[in-house]
Design a protein around this motif. Structure first.
Motif, PDB file in Angstrom:
ATOM      1  N   GLN A 141       0.825  -1.208   0.000  1.00 53.06           N
ATOM      2  CA  GLN A 141       0.000   0.000   0.000  1.00 53.06           C
ATOM      3  C   GLN A 141       0.860   1.260   0.000  1.00 53.06           C
ATOM      4  O   GLN A 141       2.025   1.233   0.398  1.00 53.06           O
ATOM      5  N   ALA A 142       0.257   2.367  -0.385  1.00 47.25           N
ATOM      6  CA  ALA A 142       0.913   3.667  -0.263  1.00 47.25           C
ATOM      7  C   ALA A 142       1.269   3.872   1.208  1.00 47.25           C
ATOM      8  O   ALA A 142       0.492   3.538   2.093  1.00 47.25           O
ATOM      9  N   GLY A 143       2.468   4.374   1.450  1.00 51.63           N
ATOM     10  CA  GLY A 143       2.933   4.596   2.812  1.00 51.63           C
ATOM     11  C   GLY A 143       3.777   3.459   3.358  1.00 51.63           C
ATOM     12  O   GLY A 143       4.443   3.616   4.379  1.00 51.63           O
ATOM     13  N   ASP A 144       3.757   2.307   2.693  1.00 48.92           N
ATOM     14  CA  ASP A 144       4.568   1.173   3.146  1.00 48.92           C
ATOM     15  C   ASP A 144       6.032   1.396   2.788  1.00 48.92           C
ATOM     16  O   ASP A 144       6.363   2.050   1.796  1.00 48.92           O
ATOM     17  N   ARG A 145       6.910   0.827   3.592  1.00 55.11           N
ATOM     18  CA  ARG A 145       8.341   0.813   3.315  1.00 55.11           C
ATOM     19  C   ARG A 145       8.711  -0.621   2.965  1.00 55.11           C
ATOM     20  O   ARG A 145       8.537  -1.525   3.775  1.00 55.11           O
ATOM     21  N   VAL A 146       9.218  -0.827   1.744  1.00 54.52           N
ATOM     22  CA  VAL A 146       9.599  -2.159   1.282  1.00 54.52           C
ATOM     23  C   VAL A 146      11.100  -2.329   1.490  1.00 54.52           C
ATOM     24  O   VAL A 146      11.901  -1.526   1.008  1.00 54.52           O
ATOM     25  N   ILE A 147      11.462  -3.379   2.212  1.00 60.23           N
ATOM     26  CA  ILE A 147      12.871  -3.708   2.436  1.00 60.23           C
ATOM     27  C   ILE A 147      13.163  -4.966   1.626  1.00 60.23           C
ATOM     28  O   ILE A 147      12.576  -6.021   1.867  1.00 60.23           O
ATOM     29  N   ALA A 148      14.036  -4.830   0.640  1.00 58.97           N
ATOM     30  CA  ALA A 148      14.406  -5.957  -0.226  1.00 58.97           C
ATOM     31  C   ALA A 148      15.796  -6.446   0.161  1.00 58.97           C
ATOM     32  O   ALA A 148      16.714  -5.648   0.370  1.00 58.97           O
ATOM     33  N   LYS A 149      15.932  -7.764   0.255  1.00 58.69           N
ATOM     34  CA  LYS A 149      17.229  -8.364   0.547  1.00 58.69           C
ATOM     35  C   LYS A 149      17.575  -9.341  -0.570  1.00 58.69           C
ATOM     36  O   LYS A 149      16.810 -10.253  -0.869  1.00 58.69           O
TER      37      LYS A 149
END
Length: 188
Positions: A141-149
């Motif tokens: 959703q808008a406002g989410d922070r996606v952390i990719a590893k």
């Protein structure tokens, strides 16, 4: 539980030490205070705002330089990288990244973050995606922070290929999983 200012500030320091990328909003909810109270606590403790903390960690974490593409072409902000081993990036989902009618992030942004991280982790002058297998696990959703590893699973230097697995999460929920078969070339 209501904390005294001194207790709250100690907990704030402990929390930010463990999770430096937590937002003021999440901290306010955790401590049951206003966002303004968290900001005032941070100011008193000389703790920079989130974006500055991210830049600081990135500046101190990079022991190596990304070779396969310019750092400004990576989608998201790389916060940790160990070439040919692993890398981590953050992507804040803004309203520009989502469908207007439902606020769900467009998949190509999540793919771009994961794919560019897979390219960046390669310790060669050129890295191209040969093949990818991806799964969108959960909407973002808008406002989410996606952390990719990204984790390098295997490399075959005779065939100039590397297999990389990327897992993207929002908080502790997996939202995207991908396997990227990369073609790499060392240029003299």
């Amino acid at each position: 539980m209501k904390y005294t200012k001194k207790e709250r500030q100690k907990l704030l320091l402990d929390t930010l030490d463990k999770t430096p990328f937590i937002t003021d909003e999440h901290l306010a909810a955790a401590f049951k205070v206003s966002v303004q109270t968290i900001r005032l606590d941070r100011m008193e403790l000389s703790i920079p705002e989130l974006r500055e903390r991210i830049k600081s960690v990135a500046t101190h974490s990079f022991g190596e330089e990304v070779k396969s593409l310019p750092i400004d072409e990576v989608i998201g902000e790389i916060i940790d990288i160990d070439l040919d081993k692993q890398a981590i990036s953050l992507l804040d989902i803004t309203k520009d990244y989502v469908f207007a009618r439902n606020g769900i992030a467009r998949g190509h942004h999540l793919f771009a973050q994961a794919n560019s991280l897979a390219v960046a982790v390669i310790n060669d002058a050129l890295a191209l995606t040969r093949k990818s297998t991806i799964t969108f696990v959960k909407p973002v959703q808008a406002g989410d922070r996606v952390i990719a590893k990204a984790i390098v699973v295997s490399s075959d230097m005779k065939k100039n290929t590397t297999l990389i697995e990327v897992t993207s999460k929002v908080e502790n929920d997996t939202v995207f999983v991908g396997q990227f078969s990369m073609y790499r070339v060392t240029k003299s």
